[in-house]
Design an enzyme around this catalytic site. Structure first.
Site, short mmCIF file in Angstrom:
data_model
loop_
_atom_site.label_atom_id
_atom_site.label_comp_id
_atom_site.label_asym_id
_atom_site.label_seq_id
_atom_site.Cartn_x
_atom_site.Cartn_y
_atom_site.Cartn_z
N MET A 32 0.83 -1.20 0.00
CA MET A 32 0.00 0.00 0.00
C MET A 32 0.87 1.26 0.00
SD MET A 32 -3.47 -0.84 2.03
CE MET A 32 -2.85 -0.57 3.67
N HIS A 39 9.40 -3.38 3.15
CA HIS A 39 8.93 -3.58 1.78
C HIS A 39 10.11 -3.87 0.84
CE1 HIS A 39 5.67 -0.71 3.31
NE2 HIS A 39 5.00 -1.77 2.99
N GLN A 63 -10.33 -2.58 1.98
CA GLN A 63 -9.84 -3.25 3.19
C GLN A 63 -9.82 -2.34 4.41
OE1 GLN A 63 -5.94 -4.18 1.26
NE2 GLN A 63 -5.09 -3.75 3.29
N GLY A 150 4.89 -10.31 3.63
CA GLY A 150 5.64 -10.29 4.88
C GLY A 150 4.98 -11.13 5.97
N ARG A 190 2.40 2.37 9.48
CA ARG A 190 1.59 3.02 10.52
C ARG A 190 2.43 3.48 11.73
NH1 ARG A 190 -2.79 -0.77 8.65
NH2 ARG A 190 -4.49 0.57 7.99
#
Ligand code: AMP
Length: 280
Positions: A32, A39, A63, A150, A190
């Site tokens: 995202m 990542h 989502q 992941g 986040r």
């Protein structure tokens, strides 16, 4: 080769077709965005076994729950592209919502019962339907040989493996170990929501999980361990604890034993951020 940024499914398919005609294998890394070293580790893992790697960035509206952070989720495509260039990634596929879901928003969803209904599925209704639907679409759009996810999102990885098996999707799903800060905090987009004070508290989540795992292996009672762990998180500054649990690693069902692989998973709020982590 310079990073190519692709916005449409048709262009993505043309690129993959050209690679295929050269006999090249293809890896897919769905994200995202708001990319970090976690990542990039997936991209590097893909580069180890695939000739060409497509990284996707799509902040998937399906989502996010109505009270979740879809609007405020970090969108940093320029710096994401720069990071992808730094690891010589081949393609960034970044479609918009209309390209992904069409004018009617898409009427079909992929829904995984069982493993998709516990833990995150329980606390974030609709979350895994959104993930499974968009990942199915990305897999069908790119038709990669392998796709990389992941272990940080261990249940998500398990849900994806399940529908790929159930639906006979011709792709190999590869799980990549969690990348952490030096103090144990799992890298996450986040984490940007954390204040300096909360950031100092955040590593407690991983410490507690490692502690639960060690004590479980030493024979302590699962129920008591998990209750004590939740209390320790709250005493340490976390807010609501959605769960701390020990599950069987293969299907995330309850009643883990010392004889089979298990996974300790947790989700808890810290200020505005909802952090998840797991160890096995
Ligand atoms: P996201 O952009 O957060 O949806 O994550 C995209 C992919 O990167 C998912 O497969 C995640 O599990 C994976 N990922 C996110 N954080 C990490 C991390 N710290 N270590 C390894 N993989 C990660």
């Amino acid at each position: 080769m310079a990073l190519e940024i692709i916005r449409s499914v048709a262009d993505l398919r043309a690129q993959v077709k050209a690679w295929r005609s050269d006999g090249l294998s293809v890896g897919l890394v769905p994200t995202m965005g708001a990319l970090h070293t976690g990542h990039l580790t997936l991209v590097k893992a893909a580069q180890q076994t695939c000739d060409r790697v497509i990284t996707t960035i799509f902040v998937n509206p399906k989502q996010f729950g109505p009270n979740e952070d879809f609007d405020s989720y970090p969108r940093t495509e320029e710096s994401d592209a720069a990071q992808l260039r730094s690891v010589n990634a081949d393609v960034l596929f970044a479609p918009n919502a209309a390209e992904m879901y069409g004018r009617d928003g898409g009427q079909t969803q992929v829904s995984v019962a069982g493993i998709g209904q516990t833990l995150e599925g329980e606390h974030r209704p609709g979350f895994f339907d959104g993930v499974a639907t968009v990942v199915t679409k990305l897999l069908l759009q790119a038709l990669p040989d392998q796709a990389f996810f992941g272990e940080k999102d261990y249940q998500q990885l398990s849900v994806i493996k399940k529908f790929v098996t159930d639906l006979n999707v011709p792709v190999t799903i590869v799980g990549v170990p969690t990348v952490r800060e030096d103090d144990g905090l799992a890298l996450s987009s986040r984490n940007a929501y954390l204040t300096a004070e909360e950031r100092a508290i955040a590593p407690l989540l991983n410490q507690v999980l490692c502690d639960v795992l060690a004590r479980f292996q030493a024979g302590e009672d699962v129920e008591k361990l998990c209750q004590a762990a939740a209390a320790r998180l709250q005493a340490g500054g976390f807010g609501k604890v959605d769960y701390v649990t020990i599950r069987q690693a293969d299907d995330l069902t309850q009643n883990p034993t010392l004889e089979a692989p298990c996974r300790v998973l947790a989700a808890a709020y810290l200020g505005k951020a909802r952090l998840i982590d797991n160890v096995g």
